[in-house]
Design an enzyme around this catalytic site. Structure first.
Site, PDB file in Angstrom:
ATOM      1  N   ASP A  63     -10.440  -3.711  -3.629  1.00  0.00           N
ATOM      2  CA  ASP A  63     -11.362  -4.576  -4.375  1.00  0.00           C
ATOM      3  C   ASP A  63     -11.789  -5.822  -3.592  1.00  0.00           C
ATOM      4  O   ASP A  63     -10.975  -6.537  -3.023  1.00  0.00           O
ATOM      5  CB  ASP A  63     -10.710  -5.021  -5.690  1.00  0.00           C
ATOM      6  CG  ASP A  63     -10.588  -3.863  -6.661  1.00  0.00           C
ATOM      7  OD1 ASP A  63     -10.769  -2.707  -6.235  1.00  0.00           O
ATOM      8  OD2 ASP A  63     -10.315  -4.128  -7.841  1.00  0.00           O
ATOM      9  N   ASP A  91     -12.621   5.759 -11.620  1.00  0.00           N
ATOM     10  CA  ASP A  91     -11.572   5.068 -10.873  1.00  0.00           C
ATOM     11  C   ASP A  91     -10.369   5.977 -10.604  1.00  0.00           C
ATOM     12  O   ASP A  91     -10.391   7.177 -10.912  1.00  0.00           O
ATOM     13  CB  ASP A  91     -11.177   3.805 -11.662  1.00  0.00           C
ATOM     14  CG  ASP A  91     -11.037   2.588 -10.766  1.00  0.00           C
ATOM     15  OD1 ASP A  91     -10.585   2.763  -9.634  1.00  0.00           O
ATOM     16  OD2 ASP A  91     -11.374   1.475 -11.220  1.00  0.00           O
ATOM     17  N   TRP A 109     -10.970   3.803  -3.606  1.00  0.00           N
ATOM     18  CA  TRP A 109     -10.627   2.719  -2.673  1.00  0.00           C
ATOM     19  C   TRP A 109     -10.337   3.205  -1.253  1.00  0.00           C
ATOM     20  O   TRP A 109      -9.582   2.569  -0.505  1.00  0.00           O
ATOM     21  CB  TRP A 109      -9.412   1.921  -3.186  1.00  0.00           C
ATOM     22  CG  TRP A 109      -9.333   1.816  -4.666  1.00  0.00           C
ATOM     23  CD1 TRP A 109     -10.267   1.234  -5.480  1.00  0.00           C
ATOM     24  CD2 TRP A 109      -8.307   2.335  -5.534  1.00  0.00           C
ATOM     25  NE1 TRP A 109      -9.870   1.345  -6.776  1.00  0.00           N
ATOM     26  CE2 TRP A 109      -8.675   2.000  -6.848  1.00  0.00           C
ATOM     27  CE3 TRP A 109      -7.109   3.016  -5.304  1.00  0.00           C
ATOM     28  CZ2 TRP A 109      -7.897   2.355  -7.954  1.00  0.00           C
ATOM     29  CZ3 TRP A 109      -6.325   3.363  -6.404  1.00  0.00           C
ATOM     30  CH2 TRP A 109      -6.720   3.035  -7.702  1.00  0.00           C
ATOM     31  N   GLY A 110     -10.880   4.384  -0.889  1.00  0.00           N
ATOM     32  CA  GLY A 110     -10.657   4.888   0.476  1.00  0.00           C
ATOM     33  C   GLY A 110      -9.335   5.627   0.635  1.00  0.00           C
ATOM     34  O   GLY A 110      -8.974   6.028   1.745  1.00  0.00           O
TER      35      GLY A 110
HETATM   36  C1  GLA Z   1     -10.331  -1.111  -9.927  1.00  0.00           C
HETATM   37  C2  GLA Z   1     -11.682  -0.977  -9.237  1.00  0.00           C
HETATM   38  C3  GLA Z   1     -12.552  -2.167  -9.595  1.00  0.00           C
HETATM   39  C4  GLA Z   1     -12.700  -2.279 -11.102  1.00  0.00           C
HETATM   40  C5  GLA Z   1     -11.342  -2.353 -11.759  1.00  0.00           C
HETATM   41  C6  GLA Z   1     -11.420  -2.256 -13.272  1.00  0.00           C
HETATM   42  O1  GLA Z   1      -9.592  -2.175  -9.417  1.00  0.00           O
HETATM   43  O2  GLA Z   1     -11.522  -0.870  -7.854  1.00  0.00           O
HETATM   44  O3  GLA Z   1     -13.814  -2.058  -8.978  1.00  0.00           O
HETATM   45  O4  GLA Z   1     -13.416  -1.168 -11.573  1.00  0.00           O
HETATM   46  O5  GLA Z   1     -10.493  -1.275 -11.326  1.00  0.00           O
HETATM   47  O6  GLA Z   1     -10.173  -2.327 -13.867  1.00  0.00           O
END
Ligand code: GLA
Length: 376
Positions: free
Chosen positions: A184, A127, A162-163
């Protein structure tokens, strides 16, 4: 590990978030095998955030599994998952802390990669929270990628930023096998619709070795679990799954697979949709008919055996919209007098031969998907 086709599996986050445990993972592994998901190709079982203690071990500096959630340690869980024929995935973060505030891997990449290898990981979701602003994202993904490649295990790196930071331009250079390109998802029609639309233009960056991950599926959640919002209808889940398949996204199930209903199970095991998703050529889908706001486009994708996958969408709220596609826009000019024999991807039924154009009604939030063969 550089995947040749989009990775498939299950991830804990959408339904379970911090409510994960040794028992829940073992039950999920059992369910993935018993329900035929492994046979259908869903071979990764991935534990997302919240699996570790809040702080590293003060002596070894290692990230350690939460002793209450995983009283037998992580290796025992991985061994069980492996004994079922599945692969095992863990989660960490390029920043100092994970998104849910557990230890991240920043500046500990080589130690952590080694630790995850010791725990038996085959997959690492990585992440982007709490990344120091001065740190370069591409460099951090390269660091963990090299650390994994030198950990002694074959571990697929699943980047999750996330891009941000134009990731599609540099992610392939890092060694990641897939990368999250969007914020998300939550369990609601508008969420998957908007996420999908945001990636139409970025489909061209995905391909063998590194796939555009539009996010974990909400299919079958029915408004239960961590990212539940309003839930979707079965028809909407069908559209979500078909879009993910058509666009070659990794297919990570996010519902509770232990309690999947028959409709969901049949959908995610649909052989025609999986055939499209897993096509070995991994060709970029293209917009064959554009409708102005991307709500009612028709998409096409060339398959490795010469057939064409075609998807008619109606992501608008207007019911009974007529979708129309000239075969000319696929590369079949009317004067050659060729037609397309359509197999309905949802039912497997032969719908006959269409010449010059295809026209059909598509209801609100619905879609139609065909695998088409060029015939005389
Ligand atoms: C981010 C990611 C999610 C998930 C959460 C976990 O928001 O984009 O897919 O992994 O963290 O905390």
């Amino acid at each position: 590990m550089y995947p040749k086709t989009p990775p498939m599996g299950f991830n804990t986050w959408n339904t379970f978030a911090e409510n994960i445990s040794d028992e829940m993972i073992r039950q999920t592994a059992d369910a993935m095998v018993e329900k035929g998901l492994l046979d259908a190709g869903y071979n990764y079982l991935v534990i997302d955030d919240c699996w570790s203690e809040k702080e590293r071990d003060p002596v070894t500096g290692k990230i350690v599994p939460d002793k209450k959630k995983f009283p037998n340690g992580m290796r025992a869980v991985a061994d069980y998952v492996h004994s079922k024929g599945l692969k095992f995935g863990l989660y960490s973060c390029a920043g100092i802390r994970t998104c849910a505030d557990y230890p991240g891997s920043y500046d500990n990449e080589y130690l952590d990669a080694k630790t995850f290898a010791e725990y038996g990981a085959d997959f690492l979701k990585y992440d982007y929270c709490y990344k120091p602003p001065y740190a370069n994202g591409a460099l951090l993904y390269r660091r963990i990628s090299l650390a994994l490649q030198n950990s002694g295990r074959d571990i697929l790196l699943s980047a999750c930023n996330w891009g941000a930071d134009d990731v599609h331009h540099w992610i392939r250079s890092t060694g990641a096998g897939m990368y999250r390109s969007t914020g998300d998802i939550c369990d609601k029609f508008e969420s998957f619709r908007d996420i999908f639309i945001s990636q139409i233009e970025n489909a061209k960056y995905a391909g063998p070795g590194c796939f555009n991950d539009i996010d974990m599926l909400t299919v079958g959640m029915h408004n239960r679990g961590n990212v539940a919002r309003d839930g979707c209808t079965d028809l909407e889940y069908r559209t979500e799954f078909a879009l993910w398949c058509m666009f070659g996204s990794p297919l990570m199930l996010g519902c509770d697979v232990r309690n999947m209903d028959d409709t969901t199970l049949a959908l995610v095991k649909n052989p025609h949709l999986l055939r499209i998703n897993q096509d070995e050529a991994c060709r970029t889908p293209f917009v064959a008919q554009y409708e102005g706001n991307n709500l009612r486009n028709v998409y096409a994708r060339l398959l490795s055996d010469g057939r064409i996958a075609i998807m008619f969408t109606n992501l608008s709220d207007n019911d009974k919209q007529w979708a129309w596609l000239a075969l000319d826009s696929l590369g079949i000019p009317a004067p050659v007098k060729k037609g397309l024999r359509l197999t309905n991807a949802f039912t497997g039924e032969d719908e006959g031969v269409f010449k010059e154009y295809i026209q059909l009604p598509v209801g609100a939030h619905d879609c139609a998907v065909y695998i088409a063969e060029v015939v005389d």
